[in-house]
Design an enzyme around this catalytic site. Structure first.
Site, short mmCIF file in Angstrom:
data_model
loop_
_atom_site.label_atom_id
_atom_site.label_comp_id
_atom_site.label_asym_id
_atom_site.label_seq_id
_atom_site.Cartn_x
_atom_site.Cartn_y
_atom_site.Cartn_z
N GLY A 141 3.95 -2.59 7.78
CA GLY A 141 4.21 -3.17 9.10
C GLY A 141 5.63 -3.68 9.20
O GLY A 141 6.09 -4.40 8.32
N GLU A 151 -6.43 -6.61 3.82
CA GLU A 151 -6.69 -7.78 2.97
C GLU A 151 -7.95 -7.56 2.14
O GLU A 151 -8.72 -8.48 1.89
CB GLU A 151 -6.86 -9.06 3.82
CG GLU A 151 -5.64 -9.46 4.60
CD GLU A 151 -4.67 -10.33 3.81
OE1 GLU A 151 -5.04 -10.85 2.75
OE2 GLU A 151 -3.52 -10.47 4.27
N THR A 175 0.81 -1.23 0.00
CA THR A 175 0.00 0.00 0.00
C THR A 175 0.85 1.28 0.00
O THR A 175 1.95 1.30 0.50
CB THR A 175 -0.94 0.01 1.22
OG1 THR A 175 -0.19 -0.37 2.37
CG2 THR A 175 -2.06 -0.97 1.04
#
Lengths: 699, 699
Positions: free
Chosen positions: B192, B447, B153
């Site tokens: 992350g 997701e 992203t």
């Protein structure tokens, strides 16, 4: 297949939002005045927003990065500023300032409100004139000498005030009350301000005189020495620590072990205890409930105000954010706001927000009027005026219970839907809606748990219907019950005749539809209640028996009430605003009806094809409201400071400002545990101990 | 009036919960085995729960009191332990351990999962055998030398992978790719592990070769020197700081400025770039999507597992907490669980949880089977087996999209409803559900954003219906469409005949009812799609045009799917469990139908009086399930360590243990800002400066 010679084009977000403002269908400024209740109020709000924005104490953009201890200290540092303003500026300005703070800084609003709203409110509502004068003289209003908290809930007891265990036992010899927590579950719990702030507490305790319990009354108990903040003898206090939200307020627990207070510290406006231990109960206990309603009424406004902020963020972001292209090579991606599904996500919530705005205004005005009447009557009055006032109070009590419950639930849902509509960025602590959710959630629980309030509202509806059947006149807001009740309790077969989207969704038709469905739901709850009675259940148990249908009746009544109040305000609105407000009111009524289509089909008001026509209207209304979506958020009139989210900025410059905020609040630092944890992880070798080879295995 | 000589009696909470276990209608342990899939798995889970509970690294009860920095460091300290276990213990055990950790410590689960699930998963799914061997050799599996993150992203791009702006441009002369972020919105965002943990990143970027763009592919880019963690040239990383939840994972942003990587760092299992810049695209690109489904499938299980915990807390507390008395003097107050309204709040959620448990099991098994088939086929296979597998994959893709969306929404709602049912205590950070909500909320976004997934599912349903009309066979899960489609697209008029609660709510009747309503919803979506086409809209725009009805079709199909899977599992269940599971399946189907009663009335499957009969059944089922409520939570088999809430303890000793936890985590300390802030507040005198008297005023 996926190969193309052209990379996606990126659109300028500022230009994207600017084009939304090119042709609003209504005068934005005029709507702001109408929402606020006049230009004067708008200008005053703007002055207050500017003052807060420029006061360094009121910086809020860094809140997510503060620890619990820093959060509480920051909040305390603002108490004095606000206390000084509250005592030196007109009440209207203070109320307006608090309503803005409840959006910008809700945890602080609670920190401050515990003293001014709850503690001082208890004194105002429950002290005799001489008691009030005494506490005022001690500085209880301005926090000069006294800081107060409100000791109602206990570890084992929340909504049921009658079940509290703390006792205040009259010791006639000493002319004192002895306040005591007899069990662990009697520990006062959730007491805002108790952990750090409060010197005194308005304690709810069972009044026990000569071995007899008279129910819960309120007693002022000193918790701490005001010059050292050492705990008073017998007072034991602890910190409740971290919460879901509103960490600005220091909630604590309090245990009392035979704490003695003068008899005069019992607040005696209603029930009195004489020197000789005679308990004098008031003629009209119900009049004491008026004060309870205030919190609920203010939560309707609060729901509207918080929803305005959430929708401003979500709508403005949706006018800037682009995702997926319509296939035209080199064209920018499509704005979220141009997707029908995104319009369906946000615009019915916009309509709900307007419903709450206008309902809050009417409900507040009614409440002020009623309180004026009650305070003129006094607690010993008698006669028709009192009967009328009590009836009015009961209705306001029930209506506000239903409104508090469904508006806070509605707002909580609006916050979360708006947050989810931001995609991944909604999960950041810096885009404003994650914290808004956590802060707001408690509104569904305090001042009466929502589920219990809906049942109270439902009980009133059933009781009123039963009385109306016996000939009592219906209150204006329940006039719609008349037709349903006239036919031996059978439900009105009132129904919609036409079939076009225009016909089924006119405001008058929607009002009639909701009235019919609400009447139906109330009649069903009455039926369930009576079925319970017929089985020999007690009145209370028959109400329990009908609780599912009572809750449902309360929901249908409250939606009906919201739609009628919304429609009434639309009728009175300036002509230039009426088209857009009418459309929003219709969208509110029609979308809610589609959501509850089963009720309308069952009552027979709408047929299946009429429900389809309503859905078509909702589609149409979303397309129309979408054109004004950004101007509508502009009309809410919140400055970027109050919005406090880079994604909801007026100028649409979301990416630059979001990046700036995140990087300025999280400057790059060396990774604190690289040497201690990461390096050893990366460099480790997994040498598994296999042990020596055993002689016995050699054989 | 309110005077009474008797104070309320307090009941012992431990005795209150003990009486709930006296006569369960089913063998609890047997249900645990059935839920877990066998005694062996239950025993393994119990072993893992005990190991976690006893490992001091895995203390979780103090989480609410950690700062962001402490939270992240605590999480990192556990990575090594888990990495060692993951590489030394059987895969089944590791998977089970992770599924428990996803409930106990969801933020850590993400911290760990980013490397093992996303980064290493990308290598497994997209690397060629020699590439995979290369990275394995470098330690990419066991985190010995490499820690990975997943760079998909971007600041301006989330769900639309095709719209990503980062480029990987082939430099043929150097045989390298140049990875570059051309704009601010191209900044990799939400990555992350990027802020602190990762040495390498699997970067999604637009493949550009000889000026032509081939869409997004995956490239391994080194971010940091593994011995010093200094950033590599051209790599710029920042910390995204605080989030709504899951603060254990260090999300960051990454900007690439002309970063060079060898050509072999592009993962080339599917698309390949040769030394001379020839781009070889795979024959069957769709087969690459299989890996995308895994995350969605696992979120169905995760929803079930998190819901089990929330319901255990809410149900056990409701069996202990008492509120209001039924009027009997001296009797204890009534248990929350004995109130019909509380049963209606919790027990339909219990039924939803079982629906998710059993559906997750079937969906997981199907997914594993399908992945086995695909991996046997290989990416260059052809023929009927491949066509079959692709069809199967499409269906699984669509079904799992709908399930992911509606199960995560369902679970999020269950958490919040359970939290609200705890009253004020639900707002404490120490009772477990506030954080559970914040942690879980992201499941609705990542997701694949839920709304987009529902539309994908809806698009599949419409497309399948259109193909079926042309004679293509329907997949088994959509067999219910057959009747609806056979009549020139008009909807089946299949309807329920009887009127008793037993008749309308039998499992077979409910299955037929939901199938009929789902078929109806799909046919309506087809109608809207075709209406769009008839107006001359492109295929994509016609799908947009029908997005509201598509979303609705996906919802109806998913509920139908859940009910059918639930019913199938009930049929296979041991006889002793069948009565309670049947009742729960009926409650799921009936309660969901009442919630969507409009659909059933409109389709004509149920009449108004049959809906009333369904409501009666729901009332009855709530009363019946209530008797087993606590035993059902026992059957979930979570230890007190996993429950991690004093209100959800097995022994019911909620008040003592809640008090102990709160006081031990928040020991009494001096008020840190008494001298600096509170004392000056209390002692201040408001001397308002009036200024000197002016001479001019004397005249």
């Amino acid at each position: 297949m996926s190969s193309t010679s052209i990379l996606p084009k990126v659109a300028d977000p500022k230009a994207s939002i600017a084009e939304e403002r090119r042709a609003p269908s209504f005068p934005i400024r005029e709507l702001t005045y109408w929402i606020d209740g006049g230009e004067r109020t708008t200008r005053l709000k703007e002055r207050i927003m500017l003052e807060l924005e420029r006061d360094p104490l009121w910086r809020v953009s860094d809140h997510p990065n503060l620890t619990l201890a820093e959060t509480r200290e920051r909040a305390m540092s603002k108490v004095r500023r606000l206390a000084d303003l509250a005592t030196s500026r007109p009440l209207e300005e203070t109320m307006l300032r608090m309503s803005i703070i409840s959006v910008v800084d809700p945890g602080f609003w609670t920190r401050f409100g515990v003293h001014f709203g709850l503690f001082f409110g208890a004194l105002q509502g429950q002290a005799t004139p001489s008691q009030l004068a005494y506490w005022m003289d001690k500085g209880a209003m301005s926090m000069q000498g006294i800081t107060g908290c409100f000791g109602m809930t206990e570890l084992g007891h929340g909504s049921n005030v009658a079940g509290l265990e703390t006792t205040a036992t009259f010791d006639e010899a000493a002319d004192e009350f002895v306040v005591h927590s007899p069990t662990l579950t009697a520990t006062k719990w959730w007491i805002g301000g108790a952990a750090h702030t409060a010197s005194h507490c308005a304690v709810y305790a069972q009044l026990v005189v000569k071995g007899k319990c008279y129910g819960t009354k309120t007693f002022v108990v000193q918790l701490r020495d005001t010059s050292t903040f050492q705990l008073m003898p017998g007072v034991n206090i602890g910190d409740l620590g971290k919460k879901m939200g509103r960490d600005q307020i220091d909630n604590g627990w309090i245990r009392f072990t035979h704490v003695r207070i003068p008899r005069s510290h019992m607040l005696m406006k209603h029930t009195k205890v004489t020197r000789s231990g005679e308990v004098v109960e008031p003629a009209l206990a119900q009049l004491a409930y008026g004060a309870l309603i205030q919190g609920r009424v203010s939560m309707v406004s609060d729901s509207a105000n918080v929803a305005k902020r959430a929708l401003t963020i979500a709508t403005r972001y949706a006018s800037v954010r682009r995702q997926f292209s319509d296939g035209t090579p080199g064209a920018p991606e499509t704005k979220l706001l141009d997707y029908p599904i995104h319009q369906h996500r946000l615009l019915p919530l916009m309509a709900q927000t307007f419903a709450m705005i206008f309902t809050a205004r009417e409900v507040n005005a009614n409440y002020q009027r009623l309180m004026g009447v009650l305070s003129e009557l006094g607690s010993d009055a008698k006669g028709a005026a009192v009967d009328e006032a009590i009836k009015d109070l009961k209705e306001t009590h029930a209506t506000s219970a239903g409104l508090k419950a469904f508006c806070t639930w509605m707002c909580l849902n609006i916050i979360d839907q708006c947050r989810q509509s931001l995609g991944g960025h909604g999960y950041s602590a810096y885009t404003g809606l994650a914290q808004a959710y956590s802060d707001f959630a408690v509104h569904c629980t305090w001042e009466g748990d929502n589920t219990i309030l809906t049942l109270q509202c439902g009980r009133y509806l059933v009781a009123t219907a039963l009385e109306a059947r016996k000939g009592q006149p219906l209150p204006a807001n329940l006039a719609y019950l008349k037709a349903a009740l006239s036919k031996d309790g059978s439900v009105s077969t009132n129904s919609c005749k036409g079939s076009t989207p225009e016909h089924v969704s006119s405001l008058d038709m929607l009002k009639a539809a909701w009235s019919s469905v609400a009447a139906n739901a109330i009649v069903n709850a009455v039926r369930d209640f009576e079925a319970g009675r017929a089985k020999g259940l007690s009145k209370d148990n028959a109400y329990e028996h009908s609780s599912a249908s009572r809750l449902h009746a309360a929901r249908m009544h409250t939606y009906t009430y919201l739609l009628h109040r919304f429609a009434a305000q639309v009728e009175q609105s300036p002509e230039a605003l009426r088209p857009v407000l009418t459309l929003l009111a219709q969208l509110f009524g029609a979308h809610s009806a589609v959501q509850h289509s089963g009720e309308f089909l069952q009552s027979g008001f709408y047929s299946g094809s009429q429900i389809e026509a309503l859905k078509s209207f909702v589609n149409h209304a979303c397309i129309e409201v979408r054109k004004d979506a950004v101007p509508l958020t502009d009309a809410f009139g919140y400055t970027d400071y109050v919005i406090n989210s880079p994604l909801g900025r007026y100028d649409g410059d979301v990416y630059e400002k979001y990046f700036e905020l995140v990087t300025s609040l999280n400057p790059t630092k060396p990774i604190p545990y690289f040497d201690s944890l990461i390096k050893p992880l990366l460099e480790r070798t997994n040498e598994i101990e296999t042990g020596p080879e055993l002689e016995i295995d050699q054989e």
